[in-house]
Scaffold this active site. Sequence first.
Site, PDB file in Angstrom:
ATOM      1  CB  VAL A  60      -0.927   0.022   1.230  1.00 48.56           C
ATOM      2  CG1 VAL A  60      -1.818   1.257   1.218  1.00 48.56           C
ATOM      3  CG2 VAL A  60      -1.757  -1.256   1.290  1.00 48.56           C
ATOM      4  CD  GLU A  61       4.903   2.600  -1.690  1.00 50.37           C
ATOM      5  OE1 GLU A  61       4.942   3.782  -1.279  1.00 50.37           O
ATOM      6  OE2 GLU A  61       5.872   1.820  -1.647  1.00 50.37           O
ATOM      7  CB  THR A  62      -0.722   6.965   1.052  1.00 54.71           C
ATOM      8  OG1 THR A  62       0.386   7.021   1.959  1.00 54.71           O
ATOM      9  CG2 THR A  62      -1.805   6.056   1.606  1.00 54.71           C
TER      10      THR A  62
END
Length: 589
Positions: free
Chosen positions: A294-296
């Site tokens: 998960v890469e915001t």
Amino acid sequence: MIRSAILLAFAATSTLAAAAPAATSLSTIAERSGFQNTGRYDEVVDLCARFQKAYPKQVRCFEFGRTPEGRPMLALAVSRTGALTAEQAKKRGLPVMLVQGGIHAGEIDGKDAGFLALREALENKAAPGALDKQVLLFVPVFNVDGHERFGKWNRPNQRGPVEMGWRTTAQNYNLNRDYVKADAPEMQSMLALVNAWDPLAYIDLHVTDGAKFQPDVSIQVEPVHGGDEELKRAGAALQTAVMADLKAQGSDPKPYYISFAADDDPTSGFVDSMATPRFSTGYFPMRNRFAMLVETHSWKDYPTRVRITRNTIVSLLSQVAAHGKEWQKMTQEADARATAMAGADFPISYRTTFNAKTIEFPGYEYTRGYSEVSGGLMTHYDESKPQMWSVPLRDEVVPDLKIAAPKGGYLVPLADAARIGAKLKQHGIAFKVLASDQMAAEVETFRATKTKFGAQSFEGHQSLAVEGDWGRERRSLAKGALFVPIAQPKARLVMTMLEPRGADSLLAWGEFNNAFERKEYMEEYVAEDVARAQLEADPALREEFQKKLDSDAEFNKSQAKRLEFFARRHASWDERYNLYPVMRTAQKF
């Protein structure tokens, strides 16, 4: 056992818990500051104890390791089933989801979002009923020492929080390159946690680097591009479902890492890929388990990023509650297929083809020009002016180099057995210590025809790339050598680590560099005499030498290569030079 720091935190919460509602006592500094700040690690110690105090039947706070600077590595086991240990979870057949934040401690969204999602799930305000069907294993901060290297501007290309931790550990390891080589004590502790709990899914929470654009998060899942073929379907379904949940909450998630194909050039578009096993999303498919990265987006503010990460965790809780049992069965079947991989083709590397499609990507207006400061071509974005970009996306990922799995397994000679055996144990890989000498055993050996050492150190290692192939030989092994069977659930991981041409094999990380360094030499004047004697004694060799001179200009010009031509044919030549110490065997010991 929970250490003294946690016990003190329990004592501190005893009166506060009675004086304040659970939601208040379990809130974070981030939440109370409007997500402008994030707390230090003592807050994690305190909250871990507070959650167990508030929910003693649903939460267990425990230490699973110590950092090089002596800090406790903490995890929270959370479930309404009463299964709060690895043994209880296994006995009840419950799916386990491991969510870790702060592997890069400057990218700390996961810590604050995880505590928020955890509290809301326990209150049944988020993913109601999900904790009745699974165990959530939450590691708020993986890189604890890096977290305490606290300061402003540790992430200059990221909006908030005001202060944050550092990317690497106290020993300057990047944990997100360490899953296979497992140099860092923190990674060794994490692998022990993984071996004990065997999570169905491992969720790795990050924040991007990169350019300015509108999408706010990327969701990458494996197996999708690599790993067990049947698990790919479930991996794709998990990715699609979480992205749909995020879209419904106003996000614009992408299924690929949002980084330009050419640095700082929006027109170059994007390239999807299969991560190598140094990364979580490359490693866990080799164990037949799911991983999600998960890469915001770093240029979204901290409140936005924490909200998106929280939404992702809640979605995952719901997905595992709905499909966890089915996915567990699929991973067990994948384990059985892996155990039967002897002789089957296995991709040890992947590549993205050059087949591209044009996509519409929400960006901003920008200009490009040469900088009077750096002299380089620079891009400047105007975030007040949204703009749709038409850019290429290459997302066709295919196997690159394939090898046939050994029929029996791998043999590690006695000289390397202690070192390699310890590494295999860290990953929970099964092996056997040979109880007797094996004389003239028929094996496969790998002799490198070409070697290339890394020009500089990377993660404390000098890398090595080799070319060559396996060939049959007879070699002897002493009692105490290791047999690593291919017939085990972690067969893919075994080959990942022991096949010499793998991108993240132990050889590639430099664990066997000595075997590819020439240590004994013949003086040039001696080599001249040896060469002349060989040429005089063997007309066929003289003809072969002349052909080599005529056909290979580099060889012709090199005194060293010409003399080595003869040295290799002399009895003094080291037959172990460029011989990979690990062997393959068709036999099952």
